[in-house]
Design a protein around this motif. Structure first.
Motif, PDB file in Angstrom:
ATOM      1  N   PRO A 213       0.829  -1.211   0.000  1.00  0.00           N
ATOM      2  CA  PRO A 213       0.000   0.000   0.000  1.00  0.00           C
ATOM      3  C   PRO A 213       0.865   1.263   0.000  1.00  0.00           C
ATOM      4  O   PRO A 213       1.734   1.414   0.865  1.00  0.00           O
ATOM      5  CB  PRO A 213      -0.808  -0.120   1.287  1.00  0.00           C
ATOM      6  N   VAL A 214       0.650   2.113  -0.981  1.00  0.00           N
ATOM      7  CA  VAL A 214       1.435   3.338  -1.109  1.00  0.00           C
ATOM      8  C   VAL A 214       0.501   4.514  -1.353  1.00  0.00           C
ATOM      9  O   VAL A 214      -0.666   4.345  -1.746  1.00  0.00           O
ATOM     10  CB  VAL A 214       2.469   3.226  -2.259  1.00  0.00           C
ATOM     11  N   VAL A 215       1.026   5.726  -1.154  1.00  0.00           N
ATOM     12  CA  VAL A 215       0.204   6.935  -1.287  1.00  0.00           C
ATOM     13  C   VAL A 215       1.095   8.092  -1.698  1.00  0.00           C
ATOM     14  O   VAL A 215       2.292   8.137  -1.374  1.00  0.00           O
ATOM     15  CB  VAL A 215      -0.522   7.246   0.045  1.00  0.00           C
ATOM     16  N   VAL A 216       0.506   9.045  -2.439  1.00  0.00           N
ATOM     17  CA  VAL A 216       1.148  10.312  -2.774  1.00  0.00           C
ATOM     18  C   VAL A 216       0.329  11.415  -2.118  1.00  0.00           C
ATOM     19  O   VAL A 216      -0.908  11.437  -2.236  1.00  0.00           O
ATOM     20  CB  VAL A 216       1.221  10.525  -4.298  1.00  0.00           C
ATOM     21  N   LEU A 217       0.974  12.325  -1.424  1.00  0.00           N
ATOM     22  CA  LEU A 217       0.292  13.376  -0.678  1.00  0.00           C
ATOM     23  C   LEU A 217       0.154  14.650  -1.516  1.00  0.00           C
ATOM     24  O   LEU A 217       1.017  14.955  -2.345  1.00  0.00           O
ATOM     25  CB  LEU A 217       1.060  13.708   0.604  1.00  0.00           C
ATOM     26  N   GLY A 218      -0.923  15.390  -1.242  1.00  0.00           N
ATOM     27  CA  GLY A 218      -1.059  16.721  -1.805  1.00  0.00           C
ATOM     28  C   GLY A 218      -0.279  17.728  -0.977  1.00  0.00           C
ATOM     29  O   GLY A 218      -0.032  17.530   0.219  1.00  0.00           O
ATOM     30  N   ASP A 219       0.086  18.847  -1.592  1.00  0.00           N
ATOM     31  CA  ASP A 219       0.895  19.851  -0.906  1.00  0.00           C
ATOM     32  C   ASP A 219       0.195  20.394   0.334  1.00  0.00           C
ATOM     33  O   ASP A 219       0.815  20.544   1.397  1.00  0.00           O
ATOM     34  CB  ASP A 219       1.208  20.997  -1.874  1.00  0.00           C
ATOM     35  N   ALA A 220      -1.118  20.705   0.215  1.00  0.00           N
ATOM     36  CA  ALA A 220      -1.839  21.275   1.358  1.00  0.00           C
ATOM     37  C   ALA A 220      -1.875  20.303   2.528  1.00  0.00           C
ATOM     38  O   ALA A 220      -1.674  20.697   3.692  1.00  0.00           O
ATOM     39  CB  ALA A 220      -3.250  21.659   0.924  1.00  0.00           C
ATOM     40  N   LEU A 221      -2.130  19.026   2.254  1.00  0.00           N
ATOM     41  CA  LEU A 221      -2.158  18.024   3.320  1.00  0.00           C
ATOM     42  C   LEU A 221      -0.767  17.854   3.933  1.00  0.00           C
ATOM     43  O   LEU A 221      -0.625  17.711   5.156  1.00  0.00           O
ATOM     44  CB  LEU A 221      -2.669  16.696   2.762  1.00  0.00           C
ATOM     45  N   TRP A 222       0.249  17.866   3.095  1.00  0.00           N
ATOM     46  CA  TRP A 222       1.630  17.738   3.572  1.00  0.00           C
ATOM     47  C   TRP A 222       1.984  18.865   4.534  1.00  0.00           C
ATOM     48  O   TRP A 222       2.590  18.642   5.587  1.00  0.00           O
ATOM     49  CB  TRP A 222       2.556  17.728   2.348  1.00  0.00           C
ATOM     50  N   ARG A 223       1.563  20.068   4.213  1.00  0.00           N
ATOM     51  CA  ARG A 223       1.875  21.207   5.086  1.00  0.00           C
ATOM     52  C   ARG A 223       1.008  21.198   6.343  1.00  0.00           C
ATOM     53  O   ARG A 223       1.482  21.520   7.439  1.00  0.00           O
ATOM     54  CB  ARG A 223       1.669  22.522   4.321  1.00  0.00           C
ATOM     55  N   GLU A 224      -0.267  20.823   6.176  1.00  0.00           N
ATOM     56  CA  GLU A 224      -1.207  20.891   7.293  1.00  0.00           C
ATOM     57  C   GLU A 224      -0.975  19.796   8.326  1.00  0.00           C
ATOM     58  O   GLU A 224      -1.015  20.046   9.530  1.00  0.00           O
ATOM     59  CB  GLU A 224      -2.634  20.805   6.729  1.00  0.00           C
ATOM     60  N   ARG A 225      -0.713  18.584   7.873  1.00  0.00           N
ATOM     61  CA  ARG A 225      -0.642  17.434   8.787  1.00  0.00           C
ATOM     62  C   ARG A 225       0.786  16.945   9.059  1.00  0.00           C
ATOM     63  O   ARG A 225       1.006  16.227  10.018  1.00  0.00           O
ATOM     64  CB  ARG A 225      -1.462  16.272   8.212  1.00  0.00           C
ATOM     65  N   PHE A 226       1.715  17.331   8.181  1.00  0.00           N
ATOM     66  CA  PHE A 226       3.081  16.813   8.333  1.00  0.00           C
ATOM     67  C   PHE A 226       4.117  17.929   8.448  1.00  0.00           C
ATOM     68  O   PHE A 226       5.313  17.674   8.339  1.00  0.00           O
ATOM     69  CB  PHE A 226       3.432  15.884   7.165  1.00  0.00           C
ATOM     70  N   GLY A 227       3.634  19.153   8.667  1.00  0.00           N
ATOM     71  CA  GLY A 227       4.542  20.261   8.915  1.00  0.00           C
ATOM     72  C   GLY A 227       5.518  20.532   7.798  1.00  0.00           C
ATOM     73  O   GLY A 227       6.618  21.046   8.036  1.00  0.00           O
ATOM     74  N   ALA A 228       5.152  20.209   6.540  1.00  0.00           N
ATOM     75  CA  ALA A 228       6.030  20.407   5.380  1.00  0.00           C
ATOM     76  C   ALA A 228       7.388  19.733   5.579  1.00  0.00           C
ATOM     77  O   ALA A 228       8.429  20.245   5.142  1.00  0.00           O
ATOM     78  CB  ALA A 228       6.197  21.905   5.081  1.00  0.00           C
ATOM     79  N   ASP A 229       7.370  18.562   6.216  1.00  0.00           N
ATOM     80  CA  ASP A 229       8.601  17.810   6.493  1.00  0.00           C
ATOM     81  C   ASP A 229       9.132  17.207   5.191  1.00  0.00           C
ATOM     82  O   ASP A 229       8.475  16.377   4.558  1.00  0.00           O
ATOM     83  CB  ASP A 229       8.314  16.725   7.520  1.00  0.00           C
ATOM     84  N   ALA A 230      10.344  17.600   4.791  1.00  0.00           N
ATOM     85  CA  ALA A 230      10.926  17.089   3.550  1.00  0.00           C
ATOM     86  C   ALA A 230      11.275  15.614   3.649  1.00  0.00           C
ATOM     87  O   ALA A 230      11.499  14.962   2.615  1.00  0.00           O
ATOM     88  CB  ALA A 230      12.174  17.899   3.189  1.00  0.00           C
ATOM     89  N   ASN A 231      11.324  15.067   4.862  1.00  0.00           N
ATOM     90  CA  ASN A 231      11.659  13.654   5.055  1.00  0.00           C
ATOM     91  C   ASN A 231      10.413  12.772   5.126  1.00  0.00           C
ATOM     92  O   ASN A 231      10.488  11.627   5.583  1.00  0.00           O
ATOM     93  CB  ASN A 231      12.478  13.481   6.340  1.00  0.00           C
ATOM     94  N   VAL A 232       9.266  13.304   4.672  1.00  0.00           N
ATOM     95  CA  VAL A 232       8.033  12.530   4.750  1.00  0.00           C
ATOM     96  C   VAL A 232       8.057  11.337   3.794  1.00  0.00           C
ATOM     97  O   VAL A 232       7.361  10.338   4.021  1.00  0.00           O
ATOM     98  CB  VAL A 232       6.817  13.439   4.462  1.00  0.00           C
ATOM     99  N   VAL A 233       8.827  11.448   2.706  1.00  0.00           N
ATOM    100  CA  VAL A 233       8.912  10.333   1.747  1.00  0.00           C
ATOM    101  C   VAL A 233       9.514   9.110   2.452  1.00  0.00           C
ATOM    102  O   VAL A 233      10.573   9.195   3.083  1.00  0.00           O
ATOM    103  CB  VAL A 233       9.753  10.729   0.528  1.00  0.00           C
ATOM    104  N   GLY A 234       8.805   7.996   2.340  1.00  0.00           N
ATOM    105  CA  GLY A 234       9.217   6.768   3.019  1.00  0.00           C
ATOM    106  C   GLY A 234       8.547   6.552   4.353  1.00  0.00           C
ATOM    107  O   GLY A 234       8.583   5.445   4.908  1.00  0.00           O
ATOM    108  N   ARG A 235       7.895   7.580   4.858  1.00  0.00           N
ATOM    109  CA  ARG A 235       7.175   7.456   6.134  1.00  0.00           C
ATOM    110  C   ARG A 235       5.878   6.686   5.916  1.00  0.00           C
ATOM    111  O   ARG A 235       5.317   6.704   4.809  1.00  0.00           O
ATOM    112  CB  ARG A 235       6.889   8.855   6.681  1.00  0.00           C
ATOM    113  N   THR A 236       5.374   6.016   6.943  1.00  0.00           N
ATOM    114  CA  THR A 236       4.106   5.280   6.826  1.00  0.00           C
ATOM    115  C   THR A 236       3.004   6.047   7.546  1.00  0.00           C
ATOM    116  O   THR A 236       3.212   6.613   8.623  1.00  0.00           O
ATOM    117  CB  THR A 236       4.229   3.874   7.426  1.00  0.00           C
TER     118      THR A 236
END
Length: 863
Positions: A213-236
């Motif tokens: 199971p894999v997913v690609v995030l939208g920019d708004a969700l990435w900033r809102e829920r993941f603090g625009a963390d550049a290391n989010v790739v590979g996270r579950t």
């Protein structure tokens, strides 16, 4: 050509030179024996008009047009400053019209005219088949099996990609939340021409059912829920109870389709008796045309066309993104265009009146040597200053207007809202409209003001001068009346449509109801029994809330969105295959909670469990259609195509039909089953809990949230609110439309009233001497008022007639926006005409009453 900053110095030199020549000419004549006074007069006659000499000399320098333009601008600004009342009224009127027009243009440009934000977006097409004979497929697309069979066979497209939108629950990233998502085939992002900002997108291997199971995030969700963390790739992250690995993040602003917040790979499991309709887009090859693509699509569906009469469609992607909002936007753009025309006509009338009073001034200037082109240019420059100033103010109004439109519009109704804003194109439009209308509506008064001969203008009385323009001013007012009536009629039709929409009987009583909707993930609740237990636990807690009279559940609450429909089998009777019914499932007490009337039989009870005989309740239209001649209680129906012995449902009750999906269509036939007798988890994952309160249902919402959290703290709420608010959301769009065109029509009505008042008041002023004579000869106040009102009727009656004709011709475009009312409804037309006539008479009565109080001595002395 002399630079502008050196011209003043050269002007001083020119003045000194001309003065020197004049002195030399005078001294020469004095030396010949003439008296100095005679010499001065003779020298001035010999030199002629010094102003003309200066003008000719400046023309020889070059660049005189620029100097004259500056002179005209400065003189025009001083003239407007000397008439503050006229300037403020004209500026305000024009700024309102230009601002509203610019705001609407900004929205229309952002939605309809601007290309999609993808490379060569004009090559992007939506590929679909329509199935007109299928009662189950209501929206065009491509079936999952056909997509798998044909995705590699397209030759007119460089890339094709399929997707299907949906919703997903995100956990372990803050509070659980329900998000819009899309399951997309590999290549969707490449088809659109969009690359990820971080990481990668999907490949063919990611589409495998057995894949991770894999997913690609939208920019708004990435900033809102993941603090625009550049290391989010590979996270579950957890989606619907399943751990997904983040592959990438899309760039800012990308949210296709349907404002998706994240994307998952499209994984298809083809089954013999199930199918899924997918949306498919493609990018045309260079040189390929829509017609060629349509022919190819038609050929790929040859077998299906012979069997199901499918119709191939190839539509520009932009048209599908915009959807059905085009007609509404164009209607509103036309309405605001009428407001601008009324505003311009109003100001043109003011300019005509002003030009009439300045005709003597123009004659004097002409006598001093100014040609007619020079005078026309001066007056047009003044009006252009007025319009440009209004354009600047209108641009500021447009900024606020666009924000208001986007804020007041129902959620999701205006597509591409993130791309809408007052930009250089909108400002250029405002400037173009300002200059264009200024030249058009400013030229006529200028020509009228300079059209008389010098002798006639200087000798004419005020009445003679103004009487020539009366017919033109009257024509402008008639045009204002007609345009205002067209707008008022449209607004009245839409408001009456909205009122009738709100009066529709829904089949249940919404007052006092509140609802909460959830979507249970399969990973957490893997079976129907687990879902039924969770639903019952929530119902038990809702029933214990203080102030709740009753609580129940339904998988598809009325006005809550999509509904499952299907055909049925009836024991001993045959139905046409096109006969479809809604198939909601409910808990005991549901009809009592919703206040849906029970006509025959009984409701479901706690004894209607899985082990008990399976039962159903049908709506009145089902009973009337299937058993018109017998009692439906005890009859048997089935949802299976080939019912077995255990697939029959016994009818135990009949209830009223309910407006299930919308309030602007007929109430739908439905067959209800008890939730506890369902065996398929598919029908239980989506569930709404409905409570009836003894007071304000909005006060119950916090306790309803707590009840769900007590059962499952990780389960987000899909939606929560009162049923009244759900109905308000359903009618939000027609209400917005009625309010918007109503606002335009009110502005038009006010402008028309101002125009009527101005023309009648000016007519009274120019006829003051005549009125004084009539009063001196014995005319009473009533006779004077009647004389003025007759002048008003000469304007009003033709304006109303023209408006009615125009409304009959234009309100047809509102047909798709109206509910239960015809666009040529006679009562509406009569009411609007009476209203406009009343406003016009009120506007005309004020100057008429003032005319009736004219003192004959004062009037004759002024005349």
């Amino acid at each position: 050509m002399i630079a502008p900053w050196r011209r003043r110095h050269r002007d001083l030199e020119l003045d000194e030179e001309l003065a020197g020549h004049m002195r030399m000419a005078i001294e020469e004549r004095v030396a010949r024996g003439e008296r100095r006074e005679d010499a001065q007069r003779a020298a001035r006659r010999e030199f002629g008009n010094l102003g003309v000499v200066k003008e000719v000399t400046r023309d020889m320098w070059g660049g005189g047009w620029f100097e004259r333009l500056l002179q005209d601008v400065r003189y025009g600004a001083r003239t407007l400053r000397r008439s503050p009342a006229f300037t403020i009224v004209a500026l305000s009127t024009l700024a309102l019209g230009i601002g509203a027009t610019t705001a609407m243009f900004t929205v229309v440009h952002g939605v309809l005219l601007r290309p999609l934000p993808y490379p060569r977006s004009d090559r992007l097409m939506r590929i679909a088949y329509d199935y007109p004979k299928s009662p189950f497929i209501t929206e065009g697309g491509i079936s999952d099996r056909q997509w798998v069979d044909t995705r590699s066979r397209y030759r007119t497209f460089t890339r094709v990609a399929a997707f299907t939108p949906g919703f997903v629950t995100l956990a372990n990233a803050g509070d659980p939340v329900r998000l819009q998502e899309a399951s997309v085939a590999a290549g969707l992002f490449e088809t659109l021409g969009i690359a990820p900002a971080l990481g990668r997108t999907f490949g063919r291997d990611d589409e495998l059912v057995s894949g991770e199971p894999v997913v690609v995030l939208g920019d708004a969700l990435w900033r809102e829920r993941f603090g625009a963390d550049a290391n989010v790739v590979g996270r579950t992250i957890t989606l619907d109870g399943v751990r997904h690995t983040v592959l990438g993040v899309m760039p800012q602003g990308f949210a296709y389709p349907l404002d998706a917040r994240l994307w998952r790979p499209l994984r298809l499991e083809l089954a013999p008796n199930r199918f899924q309709i997918l949306s498919v887009i493609g990018r045309l090859r260079d040189g390929a045309t829509r017609a060629q693509a349509l022919a190819e699509l038609d050929g790929l569906a040859a077998a299906d066309r012979a069997r199901d009469s499918v119709i191939a469609r190839v539509t520009p992607l932009k048209d599908t993104v915009v959807g059905d909002v085009t007609r509404s936007l164009l209607v509103f753009a036309g309405a605001v265009g009428l407001v601008l025309l009324i505003a311009c006509a109003n100001v043109a009338n003011l300019l005509l009146m002003r030009a009439t009073t300045r005709r003597r001034e123009m004659a004097v200037r002409a006598a001093l040597g100014a040609g007619r082109p020079r005078l026309v240019r001066q007056l047009v420059t003044e009006s252009a200053l007025l319009w440009v100033g209004a354009g600047v103010a209108g641009a500021a109004i447009a900024v606020a207007g666009v924000r208001a439109l986007l804020t007041l519009a129902p959620d999701g109704r205006i597509p591409r809202h993130g791309e809408i804003g007052v930009d250089a194109v909108a400002l250029g439009f405002a400037l173009t409209v300002s200059l264009g209308t200024g030249l058009i509506f400013g030229l006529i008064p200028a020509l009228r003001a300079t059209g008389s001969g010098v002798r006639d203008a200087l000798a004419a009385s005020a009445r003679t001068m103004t009487g020539r323009d009366g017919r033109l001013r009257g024509a402008l007012v008639m045009a204002e009346i007609a345009l205002a009536l067209v707008l008022l009629t449209g607004a009245a039709l839409m408001m009456e449509s909205f009122i009738r929409l709100r009066r529709v009987e829904l089949g249940f009583r919404p007052a006092g109801l509140a609802s909460l909707t959830v979507d249970l993930p399969d990973a957490t609740y893997p079976s129907a029994a687990a879902m039924q237990a969770a639903h019952q636990a929530v119902l038990d807690r809702l029933g214990r809330i203080r102030g709740v009279a009753s609580a129940s559940a339904v998988n598809f609450v009325p006005l809550g969105g999509p509904m499952i429909r299907g055909d049925i089998k009836v024991d001993g009777r045959t139905l046409p295959p096109s006969y479809l019914v809604a198939k909601p499932s409910v808990s005991p007490g549901y009809f009592r909670t919703m206040a849906i009337r029970l006509r025959l039989g009984r409701e479901f009870t706690a004894q209607d469990v899985a082990s008990a005989p399976h039962v159903a309740i049908v709506s009145e239209s089902v009973a009337r259609q299937i058993w018109p001649d017998v009692n439906p209680i005890g009859q048997r129906i089935s949802n299976k195509d080939v019912p077995g012995p255990g697939d029959w449902l016994t009818v135990v009750g009949v209830v009223d039909d309910v407006g299930q999906t919308s309030i602007d269509v007929h109430r739908e036939p439905a067959i209800y089953q008890p939730i506890q007798q369902l065996t398929q988890a598919f029908f239980l994952g989506h569930m709404s809990f409905v409570v009836r309160g003894v007071g304000d249902p909005a006060l119950l919402l916090p306790a309803m949230r707590r009840a769900l959290r007590d059962v499952d703290p990780n389960q987000p709420i899909g939606s929560i609110g009162t049923m009244e608010s759900a109905i308000s959301a359903t009618v939000a769009e027609p209400l917005f439309q009625a309010r918007l065109i109503g606002a335009f029509s009110i502005v038009a009505l006010v402008l028309a009233a101002i125009g009527i008042y101005g023309v009648v008041a000016y007519s009274v002023a120019e006829r003051t001497r005549e009125i004084g004579i009539r009063v001196a000869l014995g005319a009473g106040r009533g006779a004077v008022v009647g004389m003025v009102l007759r002048r008003l009727l000469v304007l009003l009656v033709p304006g109303v007639v023209l408006g009615v004709v125009g409304a009959l011709a234009t309100t047809r475009v509102l047909s798709s926006l109206l509910f239960d009312i015809r666009p040529n409804d006679p009562a509406t037309f009569v009411s609007v005409a009476v209203l406009l006539a009343a406003v016009a008479i009120v506007a005309g009565m004020m100057p008429a009453r003032r005319a009736s109080r004219v003192d004959p001595l004062v009037a004759l002395r002024e005349g």
